[in-house]
Design a protein around this motif. Sequence first.
Motif, PDB file in Angstrom:
ATOM      1  N   ILE A  54       5.689  16.530  -8.369  1.00 24.36           N
ATOM      2  CA  ILE A  54       4.041  16.958  -9.252  1.00 24.36           C
ATOM      3  C   ILE A  54       3.266  15.464  -9.701  1.00 24.36           C
ATOM      4  N   ALA A  55       3.610  14.910 -10.175  1.00 24.84           N
ATOM      5  CA  ALA A  55       2.784  13.095 -10.306  1.00 24.84           C
ATOM      6  C   ALA A  55       2.130  13.101  -9.496  1.00 24.84           C
ATOM      7  N   ALA A  56       3.145  12.700  -8.097  1.00 23.92           N
ATOM      8  CA  ALA A  56       2.814  11.894  -7.172  1.00 23.92           C
ATOM      9  C   ALA A  56       1.505  12.822  -6.886  1.00 23.92           C
ATOM     10  N   LEU A  57       1.559  14.432  -6.244  1.00 21.19           N
ATOM     11  CA  LEU A  57       0.505  15.092  -5.960  1.00 21.19           C
ATOM     12  C   LEU A  57      -1.196  15.133  -7.312  1.00 21.19           C
ATOM     13  N   ASP A  58      -0.527  14.997  -8.633  1.00 19.44           N
ATOM     14  CA  ASP A  58      -1.338  14.880  -8.979  1.00 19.44           C
ATOM     15  C   ASP A  58      -2.594  13.584  -9.425  1.00 19.44           C
ATOM     16  N   ALA A  59      -1.843  11.792  -9.035  1.00 14.15           N
ATOM     17  CA  ALA A  59      -2.242  11.340  -8.590  1.00 14.15           C
ATOM     18  C   ALA A  59      -2.644  11.032  -7.464  1.00 14.15           C
ATOM     19  N   GLY A  60      -2.742  12.047  -6.518  1.00 20.85           N
ATOM     20  CA  GLY A  60      -4.400  12.042  -5.193  1.00 20.85           C
ATOM     21  C   GLY A  60      -2.924  11.269  -4.542  1.00 20.85           C
ATOM     22  N   LEU A  61      -1.772  11.292  -4.239  1.00 27.28           N
ATOM     23  CA  LEU A  61      -0.872  10.669  -3.094  1.00 27.28           C
ATOM     24  C   LEU A  61      -0.558  12.326  -2.286  1.00 27.28           C
ATOM     25  N   SER A  62      -0.422  11.944  -1.152  1.00 25.00           N
ATOM     26  CA  SER A  62       0.112  13.080   0.292  1.00 25.00           C
ATOM     27  C   SER A  62       2.016  12.791  -0.251  1.00 25.00           C
ATOM     28  N   VAL A  63       2.354  14.196  -0.120  1.00 27.19           N
ATOM     29  CA  VAL A  63       4.141  14.301  -0.952  1.00 27.19           C
ATOM     30  C   VAL A  63       5.157  14.646   0.525  1.00 27.19           C
ATOM     31  N   GLN A 106       8.480  26.336  -3.966  1.00 33.89           N
ATOM     32  CA  GLN A 106       8.174  27.451  -5.400  1.00 33.89           C
ATOM     33  C   GLN A 106       7.726  27.383  -6.640  1.00 33.89           C
ATOM     34  N   ARG A 107       8.572  25.984  -6.950  1.00 32.66           N
ATOM     35  CA  ARG A 107       8.516  25.655  -8.312  1.00 32.66           C
ATOM     36  C   ARG A 107       7.647  24.416  -8.227  1.00 32.66           C
ATOM     37  N   VAL A 108       7.412  23.861  -7.571  1.00 33.89           N
ATOM     38  CA  VAL A 108       5.399  23.230  -7.462  1.00 33.89           C
ATOM     39  C   VAL A 108       4.694  24.293  -7.281  1.00 33.89           C
ATOM     40  N   ALA A 109       4.916  25.542  -6.650  1.00 36.97           N
ATOM     41  CA  ALA A 109       3.236  26.501  -6.447  1.00 36.97           C
ATOM     42  C   ALA A 109       3.537  26.691  -7.765  1.00 36.97           C
ATOM     43  N   THR A 153       0.691  -0.658  -0.112  1.00 33.59           N
ATOM     44  CA  THR A 153      -0.198  -0.026  -0.452  1.00 33.59           C
ATOM     45  C   THR A 153       1.099   1.308   0.115  1.00 33.59           C
ATOM     46  N   VAL A 154       0.428   2.334  -0.856  1.00 31.27           N
ATOM     47  CA  VAL A 154       1.530   3.260  -1.188  1.00 31.27           C
ATOM     48  C   VAL A 154       0.100   4.490  -0.735  1.00 31.27           C
ATOM     49  N   ASP A 155       0.441   5.340   0.053  1.00 36.41           N
ATOM     50  CA  ASP A 155      -0.441   6.789   0.114  1.00 36.41           C
ATOM     51  C   ASP A 155       0.121   8.021   0.370  1.00 36.41           C
ATOM     52  N   THR A 156       1.698   7.826   1.401  1.00 38.54           N
ATOM     53  CA  THR A 156       2.161   9.247   1.192  1.00 38.54           C
ATOM     54  C   THR A 156       3.559   8.761   0.631  1.00 38.54           C
ATOM     55  N   VAL A 157       4.491   9.720  -0.595  1.00 38.15           N
ATOM     56  CA  VAL A 157       5.771   9.287  -0.840  1.00 38.15           C
ATOM     57  C   VAL A 157       6.362  10.031  -0.560  1.00 38.15           C
ATOM     58  N   ALA A 158       7.732  10.098   0.077  1.00 39.43           N
ATOM     59  CA  ALA A 158       9.095  10.794   0.467  1.00 39.43           C
ATOM     60  C   ALA A 158       9.586  10.916  -0.571  1.00 39.43           C
ATOM     61  N   ILE A 159       9.818  12.214  -1.012  1.00 37.87           N
ATOM     62  CA  ILE A 159      11.000  12.465  -2.566  1.00 37.87           C
ATOM     63  C   ILE A 159      12.427  12.998  -1.986  1.00 37.87           C
ATOM     64  N   ILE A 160      13.256  13.205  -1.854  1.00 40.45           N
ATOM     65  CA  ILE A 160      14.955  13.557  -1.471  1.00 40.45           C
ATOM     66  C   ILE A 160      15.550  14.173  -2.660  1.00 40.45           C
ATOM     67  N   GLY A 161      15.496  15.040  -2.582  1.00 44.57           N
ATOM     68  CA  GLY A 161      16.328  16.708  -3.630  1.00 44.57           C
ATOM     69  C   GLY A 161      14.670  16.862  -4.204  1.00 44.57           C
ATOM     70  N   ALA A 162      14.567  18.209  -4.188  1.00 36.65           N
ATOM     71  CA  ALA A 162      13.661  19.660  -4.477  1.00 36.65           C
ATOM     72  C   ALA A 162      14.252  19.816  -5.809  1.00 36.65           C
TER      73      ALA A 162
END
Length: 680
Positions: free
Chosen positions: A303-312, A327-330, A285-294
């Motif tokens: 952005i791809a994960a947020l668009d898919a409804g995941l918490s990031v 800011q890049r995401v915003a 099960t994957v609901d929350t994804v952590a991404i290291i490196g912004a």
Amino acid sequence: MTLIRTQTLGDVLLIEIDNPPINAGSLGVRQGLHAAIAQLTQDPALCAGVIIGAGTTFVAGSDLREFGQPLQEPQLPTVLSAIETCPKPVVAALHGAALGGGLELALACDARIALTGTVLGLPEVTLGIIPGAGGTQRLPRRTGLVRGMQMVCSGERIQAEAARDLRLVDDVVDCDLQLHAVALARKLPGKCRISEETVPHEDTDAVAQAEQTALKAGKRRPAVLAAIEAVKDAARLPFAEGVARERTVFQQLRVSTEAHALRHQFFAERDAVRLPVDAQAKPRTVDTVAIIGAGTMGTGIAIAALDAGLSVLLLEQDSAALERGRQRVADHYQGRVAAGKLQASVASGHEARLSPTTDWTQLARADLVIEAVFEDMAVKQAVFRQIDTHARHGAVLATNTSYLDVDAIAQTTSRPQDVLGLHFFSPANVMKLLEVVRGAQTAPDVLATGMALGKRLRKMPVLCGNAFGFIGNRIYNAYRKQCEFMLEDGAWPEEVDQALQAFGFAMGPFSVADLSGLDIAWRMRKAQAATRDPRERYVTILDQLCEQGRLGRKTGAGYYTYPEGRQDKTTDATVRGIIEAASAQRGLQRQPLSTAQIQRRALLAMVNEAALLLAEGVAQRASDIDVVLVQGYGFPRWEGGPVFWARQQDRAQLAQDLQALAIQSGHGFVLADLSSVLEP
């Protein structure tokens, strides 16, 4: 197996299509529909019919497996003619999808009712053909030429509500589809044939503009050209003549090499998501994804994960870098809203699920961790030691590496079974390809999780073995290297780029190198210098360009110069001098290379490397290689991929040309056994 079931509901005949999973319009379906319409025609107790799909969809297209074979009667136009000539009205009840032949079937009925969420479209052009059962003639009689051309020439899919606005469906309901369809059938006063309508009048300039837009977007491919003419026929020809012309063109296109290539790619993509037997497992099960490196890659993945409804969780080492990433995401979402492509409320919801942090302990919240830092083994190993310390037990740990050894990264953790590679392509929120890399100890459910994540992110996941460059970069490296050899042999960068663009690539290899930055490849080459065989043919042109500060577009010069304020690019005396010196140093008498020679050498290099990858088990099936090259590297979809291309060649000539390529390439070129590539 019965593909069509009929049931009398009082004075209405319910005709149910049951050909899972997508109710494809196969021969059996067509035979059953034809018989059901005959039953409706002949039974005096029946006043109308309803065609509905069993399961989750109406009809999501024709059976593509039949398209490469002689079509058998009743063909779809015969079935649709029977519906139109039936004296009793027929209603199409749509849910899930009404695509291709499914929408053509619906448009031949006297009325259409759709469940909310249904998608409709004519995607035939994306398969190198045009609609062949009246789609180009009936649809514009409702939508007009401008909108009809947009839909048919692009394969656009629209929602039921938009279809209602275009008069393609008569009503949209949110429940009890069958009940509403039967009620509609009973109250229809009689037949209502779209074929008897005329195309709405539109401004000729608007139609001409729609035509030019379609030509440009469709790269003037044969199916697009044919689709434009067919849609225009709806306004200038009687229906029967327009349908006859449409069918003739459809039959010609469906047996073309281009249509064959596009069908090959369609089935290859369907096969690519299938895991081998030893890796089939239930995903975690994957609901929350952590991404290291912004950085650019990390925020693209976010952005791809947020668009898919995941918490990031977006993790960086310092606050300034983290703020730039946030800011890049915003900015991305603000841009989407400003362009009218996303509602502000939806964008706000996506941003609300983003948690920027510099606190490593937050990793304990994540079900899946993706490392997206600098492409350096020592850096990535250091990051994975940190991940191992803070990530929760059972979390999937992924490295977004392009070339590096996934096992060497996994071994820095106490749980290599939880580690895999997820190679995203930049920009990660746009590019569809995702290479899912299997390490030596990667657990089956971890692989299944990676593949499932790819599908959830609306990407094309392809399983790869753990080897340098995996599938895509390994083949691209062989392709790029061969193109560099051609520079020494006598070609100029613009000749190579133009030849490969003429084949169908969006950009040639030297334009791509300038765009991405020559220093990326230069850095990798320097890292490999100590282990490089001195006998290997090695082209120093790129190194010399970098040593002169020519790193590509970002410095205003690379293989090409980029004059300030101008879009065009040119090679200059410096580049040509470096290339001529490289030829002389190797003792080569420069000879011009034709467009055909350049294309064939580049493609042969790809095919040879594809065979090596299959022999090494890096790719699990030949068609996966075609998916990777088409989805991630700009290989023209209508050419099918390097494997498909190879299968169209004369085998004796192919073997002879590869032998010649091996000689031209020199020491280090490994000549592959092509049998694994050439056998479907």
